[in-house]
Design an enzyme around this catalytic site. Structure first.
Site, mmCIF file in Angstrom:
data_model
loop_
_atom_site.group_PDB
_atom_site.id
_atom_site.type_symbol
_atom_site.label_atom_id
_atom_site.label_comp_id
_atom_site.label_asym_id
_atom_site.label_seq_id
_atom_site.Cartn_x
_atom_site.Cartn_y
_atom_site.Cartn_z
ATOM 1 N N HIS A 1 37.460 40.654 42.438
ATOM 2 C CA HIS A 1 36.559 39.846 43.265
ATOM 3 C C HIS A 1 36.168 40.601 44.529
ATOM 4 C CE1 HIS A 1 34.980 36.284 45.401
ATOM 5 N NE2 HIS A 1 35.626 36.782 46.456
ATOM 6 N N GLU A 2 37.141 41.213 45.185
ATOM 7 C CA GLU A 2 36.830 41.982 46.396
ATOM 8 C C GLU A 2 35.955 43.190 46.064
ATOM 9 O OE1 GLU A 2 37.336 40.674 49.171
ATOM 10 O OE2 GLU A 2 38.589 39.076 48.363
ATOM 11 N N HIS B 1 32.386 42.275 46.204
ATOM 12 C CA HIS B 1 31.757 42.369 47.522
ATOM 13 C C HIS B 1 31.316 43.806 47.813
ATOM 14 C CE1 HIS B 1 32.449 38.281 48.587
ATOM 15 N NE2 HIS B 1 33.762 38.376 48.586
ATOM 16 N N HIS C 1 27.517 45.074 48.589
ATOM 17 C CA HIS C 1 27.173 45.926 49.732
ATOM 18 C C HIS C 1 26.414 47.163 49.279
ATOM 19 C CE1 HIS C 1 28.571 48.600 53.287
ATOM 20 N NE2 HIS C 1 27.466 47.967 53.594
#
Length: 235
Positions: free
Chosen positions: A104-105, A108, A112
């Protein structure tokens, strides 16, 4: 003269209580789901940080560092420094929960790298949201102390300030849901997880997403309370 207790009761407190209950329920759901799947080992045997490295590599991202951070569920991606930080419960764990959170991270980080617009909007709102949440209640309290146009000005500024914090919460929702979607897709397509494991990961990430939904709902209820309080004051 004694007044009955209900005379002093502020009915808008019901909104505060409802927000607290929603947040507590979502937090409890998140903890129970994470704890359940933190006891299930992934077939790949990859730890959280190994899975994160593999996901980033498959996404063509090579300039993001992976670091360990103290705490439980303190995982986050910092777009300013391009650092993905995994908590103690994630970094060296081989559980489905750990691999899912790590992926999940990575979602991100992928947002980006691709210039995902909601992420950029959320980043630009951070200083405004922090300022708004800090100044909202002082401005409202000042407005309640004054009368006339000065009161109206401070009350409106307070509502505007708190609205910025609420807006940040709302923009966060698509960012978090999108990151989870990216994580699930790449875990499945890369073979890091079997289909039956993906279902468990979806439950973990879905429970985590509920905490953001609950936070947004609580903020909206708080904003509604502020509007009701200031509306009564104006009358």
């Amino acid at each position: 003269m004694m007044y009955p207790m209900y005379y002093w009761f502020d009915p808008t407190y019901i909104l505060v209580i409802a927000g607290v209950i929603i947040c507590l329920a979502a937090s409890a759901k998140m903890r129970s789901t994470f704890n359940r799947y933190s006891r299930v080992r992934s077939h790949s045997g990859l730890t959280g940080h190994e899975a994160a490295y593999e996901v980033l590599r498959r996404a063509g991202i090579y300039d993001v560092r992976i670091e360990r951070v103290a705490g439980n569920l303190t995982d986050h991606y910092d777009p300013r420094t391009k650092v993905l930080r995994l908590s103690d419960a994630t970094y060296n764990s081989t559980s489905l929960a750990a691999v899912g959170v790590a992926a999940h991270e990575c979602g991100h980080a992928m947002q980006h790298a691709q210039g995902y617009m909601p992420l950029r909007i959320r980043g630009s709102l951070v200083p405004l949201a922090n300022l708004g949440s800090t100044l909202a209640w002082p401005l409202i309290l000042i407005g309640l102390l004054f009368t006339g146009r000065s009161s109206e000005m401070f009350l409106n500024l307070g509502i505007l300030a708190f609205s910025l914090a609420v807006l940040f919460q709302l923009v966060t929702l698509p960012v978090e849901f999108n990151a989870s979607g990216r994580a699930v897709r790449i875990l499945g397509s890369s073979g890091i997880m079997y289909p039956d494991e993906i279902q468990g990961t979806k439950k973990v990430l879905g429970a985590a997403a509920l905490t953001y939904v609950a936070g947004a709902a609580s903020s909206i209820l708080q904003l509604l309370r502020i509007i009701l309080l200031t509306g009564n004051r104006r009358r």
